[in-house]
Design a protein around this motif. Structure first.
Motif, PDB file in Angstrom:
ATOM      1  N   VAL A  38      79.415  93.341 128.476  1.00 21.41           N
ATOM      2  CA  VAL A  38      79.321  95.033 127.465  1.00 21.41           C
ATOM      3  C   VAL A  38      78.302  94.863 126.829  1.00 21.41           C
ATOM      4  CG1 VAL A  38      80.802  96.182 125.914  1.00 21.41           C
ATOM      5  CG2 VAL A  38      81.455  94.637 128.179  1.00 21.41           C
ATOM      6  N   ILE A  39      77.296  96.210 127.370  1.00 25.68           N
ATOM      7  CA  ILE A  39      76.555  95.959 126.104  1.00 25.68           C
ATOM      8  C   ILE A  39      76.985  97.590 124.635  1.00 25.68           C
ATOM      9  CG2 ILE A  39      74.372  97.057 125.816  1.00 25.68           C
ATOM     10  CD1 ILE A  39      73.861  96.875 128.561  1.00 25.68           C
ATOM     11  N   PRO A  40      76.676  96.402 123.194  1.00 25.81           N
ATOM     12  CA  PRO A  40      77.260  96.976 122.436  1.00 25.81           C
ATOM     13  C   PRO A  40      76.658  98.366 122.373  1.00 25.81           C
ATOM     14  CG  PRO A  40      76.213  96.183 121.384  1.00 25.81           C
ATOM     15  CD  PRO A  40      76.143  95.351 122.448  1.00 25.81           C
ATOM     16  N   GLU A  41      76.715 100.094 121.636  1.00 22.49           N
ATOM     17  CA  GLU A  41      76.042 100.778 121.066  1.00 22.49           C
ATOM     18  C   GLU A  41      75.401 100.612 119.817  1.00 22.49           C
ATOM     19  OE1 GLU A  41      78.522 104.370 120.400  1.00 22.49           O
ATOM     20  OE2 GLU A  41      79.116 104.971 123.401  1.00 22.49           O
ATOM     21  N   PRO A  42      74.267 101.270 120.240  1.00 22.00           N
ATOM     22  CA  PRO A  42      73.308 100.528 118.644  1.00 22.00           C
ATOM     23  C   PRO A  42      74.265 101.553 117.718  1.00 22.00           C
ATOM     24  CG  PRO A  42      72.330 102.047 120.468  1.00 22.00           C
ATOM     25  CD  PRO A  42      73.649 101.755 120.526  1.00 22.00           C
ATOM     26  N   ALA A  43      73.974 100.481 116.449  1.00 20.41           N
ATOM     27  CA  ALA A  43      74.567 100.792 115.250  1.00 20.41           C
ATOM     28  C   ALA A  43      73.931 102.751 114.822  1.00 20.41           C
ATOM     29  CB  ALA A  43      74.605 100.603 114.347  1.00 20.41           C
ATOM     30  N   GLU A  44      75.056 102.851 114.375  1.00 19.37           N
ATOM     31  CA  GLU A  44      74.580 104.727 114.139  1.00 19.37           C
ATOM     32  C   GLU A  44      73.491 104.648 112.919  1.00 19.37           C
ATOM     33  OE1 GLU A  44      77.336 108.781 113.123  1.00 19.37           O
ATOM     34  OE2 GLU A  44      77.225 107.335 111.644  1.00 19.37           O
ATOM     35  N   GLY A  45      73.974 104.294 112.052  1.00 13.45           N
ATOM     36  CA  GLY A  45      72.574 103.351 110.599  1.00 13.45           C
ATOM     37  C   GLY A  45      73.067 105.488 109.736  1.00 13.45           C
ATOM     38  N   THR A  46      71.194 105.301 109.445  1.00  6.25           N
ATOM     39  CA  THR A  46      71.460 107.176 108.868  1.00  6.25           C
ATOM     40  C   THR A  46      71.454 108.119 109.510  1.00  6.25           C
ATOM     41  OG1 THR A  46      70.332 105.369 106.780  1.00  6.25           O
ATOM     42  CG2 THR A  46      70.154 108.137 107.133  1.00  6.25           C
ATOM     43  N   VAL A  47      72.746 108.975 109.908  1.00  4.84           N
ATOM     44  CA  VAL A  47      71.731 110.215 110.142  1.00  4.84           C
ATOM     45  C   VAL A  47      71.136 112.053 109.502  1.00  4.84           C
ATOM     46  CG1 VAL A  47      73.077 111.492 111.085  1.00  4.84           C
ATOM     47  CG2 VAL A  47      74.503 109.741 110.842  1.00  4.84           C
ATOM     48  N   PHE A  48      69.983 111.837 110.346  1.00  4.35           N
ATOM     49  CA  PHE A  48      69.519 112.986 110.136  1.00  4.35           C
ATOM     50  C   PHE A  48      69.205 113.951 111.156  1.00  4.35           C
ATOM     51  CE2 PHE A  48      66.948 109.164 109.535  1.00  4.35           C
ATOM     52  CZ  PHE A  48      66.211 109.263 107.821  1.00  4.35           C
ATOM     53  N   THR A  49      69.406 114.838 110.196  1.00  2.00           N
ATOM     54  CA  THR A  49      69.479 116.246 111.227  1.00  2.00           C
ATOM     55  C   THR A  49      68.123 116.036 112.024  1.00  2.00           C
ATOM     56  OG1 THR A  49      68.972 117.814 109.611  1.00  2.00           O
ATOM     57  CG2 THR A  49      71.874 117.682 109.646  1.00  2.00           C
ATOM     58  N   ILE A  50      67.931 117.504 113.092  1.00  2.00           N
ATOM     59  CA  ILE A  50      66.538 117.528 113.468  1.00  2.00           C
ATOM     60  C   ILE A  50      66.041 118.509 112.642  1.00  2.00           C
ATOM     61  CG2 ILE A  50      66.103 119.094 115.410  1.00  2.00           C
ATOM     62  CD1 ILE A  50      67.594 118.485 117.326  1.00  2.00           C
ATOM     63  N   GLY A  51      66.220 119.205 112.350  1.00  5.34           N
ATOM     64  CA  GLY A  51      65.925 120.160 110.887  1.00  5.34           C
ATOM     65  C   GLY A  51      65.183 118.575 110.290  1.00  5.34           C
ATOM     66  N   GLN A  52      66.176 118.277 109.589  1.00  7.76           N
ATOM     67  CA  GLN A  52      64.724 116.891 108.702  1.00  7.76           C
ATOM     68  C   GLN A  52      63.818 116.220 109.089  1.00  7.76           C
ATOM     69  OE1 GLN A  52      69.249 115.535 107.420  1.00  7.76           O
ATOM     70  NE2 GLN A  52      69.237 115.771 105.989  1.00  7.76           N
ATOM     71  N   LEU A  53      63.904 115.933 110.428  1.00  5.44           N
ATOM     72  CA  LEU A  53      63.029 115.087 111.458  1.00  5.44           C
ATOM     73  C   LEU A  53      61.866 116.057 111.002  1.00  5.44           C
ATOM     74  CD1 LEU A  53      64.818 113.022 113.916  1.00  5.44           C
ATOM     75  CD2 LEU A  53      64.035 112.048 111.656  1.00  5.44           C
ATOM     76  N   LEU A  54      62.262 117.520 111.361  1.00  8.44           N
ATOM     77  CA  LEU A  54      60.916 118.543 111.509  1.00  8.44           C
ATOM     78  C   LEU A  54      59.898 118.622 109.851  1.00  8.44           C
ATOM     79  CD1 LEU A  54      62.341 121.116 113.921  1.00  8.44           C
ATOM     80  CD2 LEU A  54      60.949 119.525 114.635  1.00  8.44           C
ATOM     81  N   ASP A  55      61.516 118.884 109.178  1.00  8.24           N
ATOM     82  CA  ASP A  55      60.427 118.402 107.675  1.00  8.24           C
ATOM     83  C   ASP A  55      59.246 117.068 107.604  1.00  8.24           C
ATOM     84  OD1 ASP A  55      61.663 120.692 107.116  1.00  8.24           O
ATOM     85  OD2 ASP A  55      63.142 120.035 106.133  1.00  8.24           O
ATOM     86  N   VAL A  56      59.807 116.215 107.710  1.00 10.25           N
ATOM     87  CA  VAL A  56      59.096 114.785 107.627  1.00 10.25           C
ATOM     88  C   VAL A  56      58.000 115.375 108.538  1.00 10.25           C
ATOM     89  CG1 VAL A  56      59.315 112.613 108.226  1.00 10.25           C
ATOM     90  CG2 VAL A  56      61.499 113.508 107.327  1.00 10.25           C
ATOM     91  N   TRP A  57      58.148 115.327 109.515  1.00 14.51           N
ATOM     92  CA  TRP A  57      56.982 115.858 110.645  1.00 14.51           C
ATOM     93  C   TRP A  57      56.072 117.051 109.999  1.00 14.51           C
ATOM     94  CZ3 TRP A  57      56.754 120.722 113.642  1.00 14.51           C
ATOM     95  CH2 TRP A  57      55.327 120.109 114.252  1.00 14.51           C
ATOM     96  N   ARG A  58      56.473 117.998 109.120  1.00 12.02           N
ATOM     97  CA  ARG A  58      55.540 118.941 108.694  1.00 12.02           C
ATOM     98  C   ARG A  58      54.400 118.178 107.628  1.00 12.02           C
ATOM     99  NH1 ARG A  58      60.429 122.269 109.977  1.00 12.02           N
ATOM    100  NH2 ARG A  58      59.612 123.576 111.589  1.00 12.02           N
ATOM    101  N   GLU A  59      55.430 117.246 106.871  1.00 11.75           N
ATOM    102  CA  GLU A  59      54.848 116.787 105.689  1.00 11.75           C
ATOM    103  C   GLU A  59      53.752 115.561 106.351  1.00 11.75           C
ATOM    104  OE1 GLU A  59      57.875 115.148 103.189  1.00 11.75           O
ATOM    105  OE2 GLU A  59      59.200 117.499 102.904  1.00 11.75           O
TER     106      GLU A  59
END
Length: 270
Positions: A38-59
């Motif tokens: 059984v390969i455990p699923e990776p931890a969820e951790g901090t959840v970002f929205t796609i919009g938040q990732l795009l804000d980081v990318w633009r900055e």
């Protein structure tokens, strides 16, 4: 008497061989019946929205800056729905995901091919991947397909209807539908045998006036690459991308040439 002894001797040898073979088979069967690890699923951790990732990318800098890629070093995830996959051959080691709630979208560029399908609702585990771009199109790059967990299937996102092709830049990486369109020169195939096809798509208003044009870019590896372009007018579904070099070229990537994606059976505008 001698013959009888030989028969007994050979019979004993056959019995021993059968027992040995049975032992080996049983051992292999027991081994093969062990449950797969059984390969455990990776931890969820901090959840970002796609919009938040795009804000980081633009900055991080201008869209074509490669040196400003952001590396995900901690457990974190982003959720989305697959709007384009590799099954048509028009994409390779790539897919697009879109947020149903906000409509934001981004490309996934992976280390290998994946089994993703349009409509898959997924969680993308980001640790070890990078957030960047390819010539202006935002990507989550260096992504291991094993870190994409499919949660549900057939969660389709309807294309956004774009009535003004000049506003296409507001829909980067999104799945859109352009209506009242036709190919400028339809007497050719979707792609050239030795490279990409770059075909001009025109959009018209209700009075037949030209609104604008955009490029439809198709890989020669696409399953429909050798098919003829539709001759008439109608609609087209596609993913919106951009290519930035000395200038900025907006382009569309179709998911297929079937009537569900492209249907142009109406009369031409000119």
């Amino acid at each position: 008497m001698i013959m009888f002894k030989n028969i007994k001797r050979y019979g004993l040898l056959i019995l021993i061989a059968a027992m040995t073979l049975s032992s080996c088979v049983n051992k292999d069967a027991r081994h093969n019946n062990y449950p797969a690890p059984v390969i455990p699923e990776p931890a969820e951790g901090t959840v970002f929205t796609i919009g938040q990732l795009l804000d980081v990318w633009r900055e991080a800098g201008t869209p074509k800056d490669y040196e400003n890629d952001t590396i995900f070093r901690d457990d974190c995830s982003v959720y989305g729905i697959v709007t384009d996959d590799e099954t048509s051959g028009n994409l390779y080691k790539a897919s697009f995901i879109q947020d149903r709630a906000e409509g934001e979208a981004i490309e996934l560029y992976m280390k290998g091919v994946s089994g993703l399908r349009i409509g898959d609702s997924v969680r993308v585990y980001l640790k070890g991947a990078t957030l960047g771009a390819y010539r202006g199109t935002p990507q989550i790059k260096n992504l291991d397909p094993i870190n994409i967990i499919v949660l549900k299937n057939e969660q389709y996102i309807e294309p956004i209807v774009v009535n003004d092709i000049n506003e296409i830049e507001n829909h980067l990486c999104q799945i859109v539908r352009l209506e009242n369109v036709q190919f400028l020169t339809p007497d050719t195939t979707w792609a050239d045998p030795d490279g990409y096809g770059e075909r001009t798509l025109q959009q018209f208003d209700e009075n037949g006036g030209l609104i604008g044009e955009i490029m439809v870019r198709t890989s020669n590896y696409a399953a429909f690459a050798e098919k003829r372009l539709p001759q008439g007018s109608g609609y087209l579904n596609a993913i919106v991308t951009v290519y930035v070099s000395s200038n900025e070229t907006w382009q569309l990537v179709v998911r297929g040439a079937n009537p569900a994606e492209v249907l142009m059976e109406g009369p031409r505008y000119n």
